[in-house]
Every structure is written in structure tokens, then in C-alpha cells.
Design a protein around this motif. Structure first.
Motif, PDB file in Angstrom:
ATOM      1  N   ARG A 332       0.839  -1.194   0.000  1.00  0.00           N
ATOM      2  CA  ARG A 332       0.000   0.000   0.000  1.00  0.00           C
ATOM      3  C   ARG A 332       0.872   1.241   0.000  1.00  0.00           C
ATOM      4  NH1 ARG A 332      -3.547  -2.303   4.899  1.00  0.00           N
ATOM      5  NH2 ARG A 332      -4.762  -3.840   3.736  1.00  0.00           N
ATOM      6  N   VAL A 333       0.227   2.385  -0.218  1.00  0.00           N
ATOM      7  CA  VAL A 333       0.977   3.638  -0.152  1.00  0.00           C
ATOM      8  C   VAL A 333       1.413   3.845   1.302  1.00  0.00           C
ATOM      9  CG1 VAL A 333       0.879   6.098  -0.613  1.00  0.00           C
ATOM     10  CG2 VAL A 333      -0.550   4.532  -1.954  1.00  0.00           C
ATOM     11  N   PRO A 334       2.700   4.031   1.572  1.00  0.00           N
ATOM     12  CA  PRO A 334       3.132   4.235   2.972  1.00  0.00           C
ATOM     13  C   PRO A 334       2.521   5.514   3.551  1.00  0.00           C
ATOM     14  CG  PRO A 334       5.012   3.847   1.504  1.00  0.00           C
ATOM     15  CD  PRO A 334       3.824   4.052   0.624  1.00  0.00           C
ATOM     16  N   HIS A 335       2.221   5.501   4.827  1.00  0.00           N
ATOM     17  CA  HIS A 335       1.579   6.656   5.471  1.00  0.00           C
ATOM     18  C   HIS A 335       2.328   7.950   5.202  1.00  0.00           C
ATOM     19  CE1 HIS A 335      -0.148   3.413   8.132  1.00  0.00           C
ATOM     20  NE2 HIS A 335      -1.197   4.074   7.741  1.00  0.00           N
ATOM     21  N   LEU A 336       3.644   7.892   5.363  1.00  0.00           N
ATOM     22  CA  LEU A 336       4.433   9.111   5.186  1.00  0.00           C
ATOM     23  C   LEU A 336       5.241   9.054   3.884  1.00  0.00           C
ATOM     24  CD1 LEU A 336       5.541   9.800   8.868  1.00  0.00           C
ATOM     25  CD2 LEU A 336       3.793  10.992   7.539  1.00  0.00           C
ATOM     26  N   ALA A 337       4.662   8.412   2.861  1.00  0.00           N
ATOM     27  CA  ALA A 337       5.216   8.385   1.502  1.00  0.00           C
ATOM     28  C   ALA A 337       6.405   7.443   1.348  1.00  0.00           C
ATOM     29  CB  ALA A 337       5.572   9.791   1.007  1.00  0.00           C
ATOM     30  N   PHE A 338       7.239   7.351   2.370  1.00  0.00           N
ATOM     31  CA  PHE A 338       8.394   6.456   2.326  1.00  0.00           C
ATOM     32  C   PHE A 338       8.085   5.228   3.183  1.00  0.00           C
ATOM     33  CE2 PHE A 338       9.949  10.499   1.064  1.00  0.00           C
ATOM     34  CZ  PHE A 338      10.996  10.258   0.194  1.00  0.00           C
ATOM     35  N   GLN A 339       8.639   4.082   2.793  1.00  0.00           N
ATOM     36  CA  GLN A 339       8.465   2.880   3.580  1.00  0.00           C
ATOM     37  C   GLN A 339       8.986   3.138   5.002  1.00  0.00           C
ATOM     38  OE1 GLN A 339       7.003   0.068   2.360  1.00  0.00           O
ATOM     39  NE2 GLN A 339       6.706   1.011   0.350  1.00  0.00           N
ATOM     40  N   PRO A 340       8.288   2.604   6.013  1.00  0.00           N
ATOM     41  CA  PRO A 340       8.653   2.906   7.408  1.00  0.00           C
ATOM     42  C   PRO A 340      10.121   2.576   7.731  1.00  0.00           C
ATOM     43  CG  PRO A 340       6.584   1.684   7.319  1.00  0.00           C
ATOM     44  CD  PRO A 340       7.084   1.760   5.916  1.00  0.00           C
TER      45      PRO A 340
ATOM     46  N   ALA B  33       8.544   3.213  -3.073  1.00  0.00           N
ATOM     47  CA  ALA B  33       7.757   2.113  -3.654  1.00  0.00           C
ATOM     48  C   ALA B  33       7.926   0.814  -2.887  1.00  0.00           C
ATOM     49  CB  ALA B  33       8.154   1.914  -5.111  1.00  0.00           C
ATOM     50  N   GLY B  34       9.022   0.680  -2.157  1.00  0.00           N
ATOM     51  CA  GLY B  34       9.248  -0.557  -1.418  1.00  0.00           C
ATOM     52  C   GLY B  34       9.908  -1.632  -2.261  1.00  0.00           C
TER      53      GLY B  34
END
Lengths: 440, 440
Positions: A332-340, B33-34
Motif C-alpha cells: 500500500r501507499v506508505p503513510h508518510l510516503a516512504f516505507q517505514p 515504492a518498497g
């Protein structure tokens, strides 16, 4: 497909707007989302009044925790506001495995890191388009529309109340206090306007945008927060004469200080060239200007508050969640745009280390050599001058204003220079300092 | 997670831009994007030159079908353009079960219905943010950001070449042919500029937006297409005197004609009030103004063309596909915003039935009673007048211009009135008619 079920906490302006838009456009929304979105339960202080308002279409309860604990509900819409009970409710909704939609900027700016971490662990989404710039889909633009880019800066008019006041001060030549009273009478300002006029609301919003733009945690405590209550009509007038407008901007940008990367995060009145599109955003409208390496400048403009514009963003989030609920949580789209696990710890710079241009108004005795003293102090501080406006003293007066626009320098340099200027015999009182951004 | 593999068809300006941005910002993009996004195969006319350009990082072939048929590739990026081989390639990619990203507005405006139906059947995505307004994420805004709304109208400056020409004509008071030559020399206009200056490119784009805004099929053949090549410098000047700017707008809006719903779809030079934000979009920049019931007016501004801005949108689509690839196909964002079985067949209105305001320039003999004749004809046609500008004849001349701005009326009414005006003895030649939109 069965409708997705939402519970609504708080039926104030935005809550009622959400309810109304969802009802009015249900057909249009279902045609897009592929399934219905139904508010099945609502919590409100006044149950009787809310039952009437919602036409008996959903269950109305007094206790918001009843909504959050209802196992039939997929999504919680938090529109209570504040950082007290709203925080408890959001955390409990997440713990219960529910997705959350919120318009609560204060909550996210102060407790976003905790909330997003909990959501990540539970595999649920917390969506907050409505928390920044009302109906403008700026979170979506930053987080999804500009994913290809290294974002350089974000600068926004993100508080409608202060923009309304500044527009009126300029248009009508009135002072702050007079316009504030009018704004309150018109409903553009709250009876306690502190959060708006002191820049706190804008700082909440730009804090959230800084996290999304740069992949850093939300850090409201590091933001410089300065409002418009001290702004004088005379400075708006001088700015105008020099080709500038004064706007309350929320600014966040990358910067290099002595070879180390840092991030500026600040809210303050700002001179911007009158010919820029964003300088012409008037009244209660909002706009956000983004600079990014591939796309260049892009700007997003619309209503930053109000029942239905904010509801527009709340419902867009509901539709997004309805769609993404079936996607692999890791994709999914990460909450803060970048992967946690891909956030960075680039530091927010203290104000002394930010770099910008300045408008200085110096009140001086009209004597020979004043200008020479001023320019020598600036030159000694290696601050170069972009423009000077020297006013003739008024009839029978012996004092006058000198306005200086500087080129870019570090804030600590200008503060050092100002201290020296204020120590001059020919200078009266304090120097007025307003930051200036060219936004080009 | 393994990188997603893309194949790139066409390494012209946008193709090279996509390759470069993806390489330069690969770290930033992967953090969002992960997973990585890799272009593993490229087709180009000149294999040797492209191999050098891409630094040997991917396989370069001459035959684009080799890329489309490569079973290792997940996403095809179509940047060849046109509606010939590009169409075959896109259809074959879909048949092969690959997702497609394209910047090809002509292809989608003409063959979108067929392409989206095939993609739907195969369960693949066709993404096209780059096809409209370059780097501005307007497709995403219309399709996802504004899902709560009943969209009322979309009006955009969506062709940079014509906006550059119009800005120069106004700024420098030059005529169309002179500015076109300059634009060609500067690279803002193609050597064959027909598609741009005759409004075809803008019509492709607004056709796509009309489908997304209203849930109708793409219907380029029903669009009214009118460019700027006949526009005269004198009309730009008169418009300015009356407080308006002339822009080439792509407009699509809901309308009611005799109680029946219809949709207007048109591209033409348009007077708009100079104080509107969109009137101040200058040079090659683009902007799209959306009116919707919940959010009100919102505007999206940025670069509408160029290598990297367009690449920004291509790559945003790649990231979106990477994310949504794991979602249930029935829950992805529909290609045209509405679920395929939820499209409507509301008709595009013929131009005679659209409603707008008008700028009329009438060249008349300077005789008593001319104005009375003009106003009587308009009154008979129930067309009300908003403003009149009557110029004094020049030194030694006996003819002059009368400019009339009308309030809203149907196009067939104004055309009837114009025929009557042109039949007057006192009127010389043809009446110049330019449509006017208040955009309020």
C-alpha cells in the motif's frame, strides 16, 4: 459487493459535511468506488439533535468508544479534533484492526509517529488528506503524484484565516486588530483565534508535509512557529511598493550547512514577489507550491477549510481505503510516503542556520551618514543588498523609515547585523525583520 | 522484494528523460515504492546510439514487439506516440498480460475505449498520467483526489506551445506568425506545429479528462477543435482593455438543454478575466481548473511538457502499478475513474447548443444609428450585453471597431445574431467571435 461500513466520531461542521456529501453523491461515489460507503454509526454529544440531523439513517450514540469498538465497522472517521480523547480513540481503533480517516492535523503533527507505527504493525491504514489544505489533494500529490522526484521544497498558504486577514489588510489598508475583528464577525476566524493567527495550525500542516516530502518523522517540536499578529500595515504597504506581497507561509526545504544535509521547517510572514501565482492567492483560499527535481515547480490551489471541501478529502480517503483494503499491506501507499524502514534522520535545522533573504525596516534619525552606517554593517556581515527604499521624513518630522531587501544569507548573520544596527545612535527602536522568499 | 521489470518503447525526449530520472532517483523511488523499478529492455531505431545512451544497463533491441513479447517484463512503457504501431504494441502488451504506462494522448483519445476494455478483460492496468498536462498529477486528482464530488466542469491550459505563443503575442504586441517563428526557433513549437496550434493536442487531452470527470466514453470525434492560428493581435489588445486575457482552453462541462443533460467538449481561444489565477499562467506552463460540488474550485499548475516533467508522471504511474499490482483487480482505480459497468451515455452537445458568453468585434462605418442597429439585433435574439467598447475612428478614417461582450447565451443564438449583423449595410466584412468564460 457489500458496502464498506464506517463509523463517524464527531458531527460538527466537517462531520455534518461528510455525512451530507456522502448522502448527496452516494450514486456518483459508488459508481467510482465499485461499492457503497455507508456511515452506520455516529457518536455525538447531542444524540437527539444528531439523530434528527442524520435522518435516522444510522445509529447515534453518545460514547465514541462504542463506535470504535463496534466489530461491524471497517473504517473510523475521526473528526473530534484535539490531541486528548481523539488520540485515545484513534489508537483504540487501530488496536481493533480498523482503518482510520482523520482531519486532525494537531494529532498527527504531535503524535503521528506513534500512530503510524501502530497502524503499520496492525496492517491498517490511517488516511489524512483532510488534515492539510482542506479540499486540495496535496497529500496525494506529494505522496503519489510526485514519487519520481527528489522534492526540494514545499511552501504553502495553508491557513485560510490568516490569508483572509492579510488579504484584507492589504486591500483596505487596515491594521491587524481591525481586520481580525471583521474576520471573527464573518466566521473566518474563531473567537479564540490563537492557533490560526500565531501560526500553530500552519505549523501542524507543514510538519506533516515535511515528513512526507523528505521521508523524516513528524517533528512539530522542531518547527519555527511565528504568526501574523505582530505584522504592521506599514510593512505590507512598503512590500507592495517594492513589488512584493506578504503571506503567512509554511515552508519546508532541503538545505546544506557546512556540507551537512539539513531540513528547514518554519512558519512565518514572508515577502514573495507579487507576480508569482501563489502571491495572488487571496481570501480564505489555500495553495501549496512544490519544487522537485524532475517536475520543477507545481502548484495546488483550492479551499483549505469549510464543511464540504474538507468532506471532499475525507471521502476521497474513504474511497482510497475501500480500494487499497484488498492490496497486500506491504504494497500500500506508505503513510508518510516512504516505507517505514526507509525513513531518514536528517536533522531539522535551528532557525539560526536557515538561509533566506530579508526585508528590514529601520526607523532612523534623518541625519547624514545613516545609510553609510547601515550598508557598512551589512557589508561587514557579508550580506549583500538587493534593494533599498528610503522614505523622505514626513512634514515637520526628523525621523524616517529605511527599508532594505537583502540577498540570501544565514539567519544568524542577519541577526548579528541587526544587533549592530540597533546599537547605532541614529537608529530608533527595534529593526523590523521579515523573511523573503523568491520562490523561483 | 524483487524489482519490478519494465520495458521501454521509444527513447526520444520523454523516453530518455524517464531513463535518466529513474536512474538518478532510484534510491528515492525505491524508498517510496518498497521495491526497485528497473528498465530491463529498450527498443529504439538506433540500437548503437541507444546502447551508449543507456550505458549498457539494459538490453537494446530494434524491434519493439520483442520487448512486448518478453515474458520477463511486467510493465510496458509506450513512448513511441501516434496511433499506428503504438496501438498495435499496446494491444499486444495487454494481450500478453502486461501492465502499460503511456504518455500517448492521441492513442487514448481515439482508441481509449477499445484499449481500456481489453485491459479490463485481461485484468491489467493502463496508466496515463503523462498523457495530460505533463508533470501535473491531474489525472490522479480527478480520478482519486476528487472522488467525493460531482464534477461540474474542467477547463485547462493544456498545450504549452499555444500558451507560450499567446503570452508572447500579448507581452510584445506581436502577431501570430511572427511569434510562431520565434517559438519554433526556441524549440517551443515543432517544425510542423499543426497539432498544437490548431488545438488538436489540447482536444486529445480534454477528451480524456471529460471521460474521467463525467464517466463517459472517450469521444474525440465529438470534440469541437479550434486553434489560435486565426487569432489577431488586435483582439488580444481589446480583451486586455476590457480586463480579460485570451487563452486556448480545453473545456468540458455539464449542461442542461431543454431539461436534458448533456456535456460540452470544446477547445478554442477563450477570454477569461485577467484577475483569475489561471489567466496568469504564462509561457509554456499548464494549469487545469476543476469545479466540483463539494470542493468548489481547485487548480493544478505545473510544466505540461518536457523530458523530465513528463517522466515524472510516467514514473509515478510505474510506482502506482507496482503498488496496485497486488490489489484485487476489481478494486483497483478504474481506468476512467468510474467502474466500466457504471459509465453513462450522456451525449456530447453539438456546438450550436453550448452556452457561454461572447466577445464580438464588429468593424463598422462610423455612422449614426450603427450602435442602435447592433443592440436591437442582440435584444431581438434575447442576448444581453455586458460591456461595449466603441473606438473612435483613427485620424482620417471613417471606419472603426465596436466590441461587445455578451452575457451567457446559446451558441445558435449568437450565430443567428451575427448573421443579421453581417447583413447590415453599415457593417464591413465578418464579425470576429471569441467565446468568453468567467470561470467563477
Amino acid at each position: 459487493m457489500k458496502p464498506i461500513k464506517a463509523g463517524l466520531l464527531g458531527v460538527g461542521t466537517v462531520g455534518a459535511g461528510t455525512f451530507n456529501v456522502l448522502r448527496r453523491n452516494q450514486e456518483e461515489i459508488r459508481r467510482r468506488a465499485g461499492r457503497g460507503i455507508e456511515i452506520v454509526m455516529v457518536s455525538a454529544r447531542n444524540v437527539a439533535a444528531t439523530t434528527e440531523k442524520t435522518g435516522g439513517q444510522c445509529q447515534v450514540v453518545n460514547d465514541p468508544f462504542e463506535v470504535v469498538d463496534n466489530p461491524e465497522i471497517d473504517i473510523i472517521i475521526e473528526l473530534i479534533g484535539g490531541t486528548g480523547i481523539a488520540r485515545e480513540l484513534v489508537m483504540r481503533a487501530i488496536a481493533n484492526g480498523k482503518h482510520v480517516v482523520t482531519a486532525n492535523k494537531a494529532l498527527l503533527a504531535l503524535h503521528g509517529n506513534e500512530i503510524f507505527a501502530a497502524a503499520q504493525e496492525k496492517g491498517v491504514m490511517v488516511a489524512f488528506e483532510a488534515a492539510v489544505a482542506g479540499g486540495i489533494p496535496i497529500i496525494k500529490a506529494l505522496r503519489e503524484g510526485l514519487t519520481a522526484n527528489r522534492i526540494e521544497s514545499v511552501a504553502g498558504i495553508i491557513n485560510g484565516t490568516t490569508n483572509f486577514i492579510l488579504s484584507e489588510m492589504r486591500d483596505k489598508g487596515l491594521d491587524f486588530d481591525t481586520v481580525l475583528k471583521q474576520a471573527q464577525a464573518l466566521g473566518y476566524a474563531e473567537s479564540d483565534p490563537t492557533f490560526d493567527i500565531e501560526g500553530v495550525d500552519a505549523a501542524h500542516k507543514v510538519t506533516i508535509m515535511s515528513a512526507i516530502a523528505f521521508g523524516i518523522p513528524v517533528q512539530f517540536d522542531k518547527a519555527h512557529v511565528e504568526g501574523i499578529s505582530a505584522l504592521q500595515a506599514v510593512d505590507i504597504r512598503y512590500a507592495e511598493q517594492l513589488g512584493y506581497r506578504i503571506k503567512l507561509l509554511g515552508i519546508t526545504k532541503r538545505a546544506m550547512v557546512d556540507g551537512v544535509e539539513g531540513i528547514e521547517l518554519r512558519v512565518h510572514p514572508t515577502l514573495i514577489p507579487a507576480k508569482r501565482l501563489i502571491a495572488n492567492v487571496e481570501g480564505a483560499m489555500n495553495a501549496v507550491l512544490v519544487q522537485a527535481d524532475a517536475v520543477g515547480a507545481s502548484l495546488y490551489y483550492g479551499r483549505g477549510a469549510g464543511a464540504e471541501p474538507t468532506a471532499s478529502s475525507v471521502i476521497a480517503d474513504l474511497v482510497d481505503i475501500t480500494r487499497l483494503a484488498t492490496a497486500d499491506p506491504g504494497n500500500r501507499v506508505p503513510h508518510l510516503a516512504f516505507q517505514p524502514n526507509q525513513m531518514t534522520d536528517v536533522a531539522i535545522l535551528p532557525m539560526s542556520e536557515i538561509t533566506t533573504s530579508y526585508y528590514l525596516r529601520v526607523y532612523v534619525k534623518d541625519q547624514l551618514g545613516v545609510m553609510a552606517d547601515l550598508t557598512r554593517i551589512l557589508a561587514d556581515g557579508r550580506i549583500s543588498i538587493d534593494a533599498v527604499l528610503q522614505k523622505e521624513p514626513g512634514e515637520g518630522e526628523t525621523r524616517t523609515d529605511i527599508i532594505i531587501l537583502t540577498h540570501q544569507t544565514q539567519e544568524k548573520n542577519i541577526d548579528t547585523a541587526i544587533a549592530k544596527v540597533e546599537a547605532l545612535d541614529t537608529v530608533v527602536g527595534k529593526v523590523t525583520k521579515i523573511r523573503l522568499e523568491n520562490l523561483s
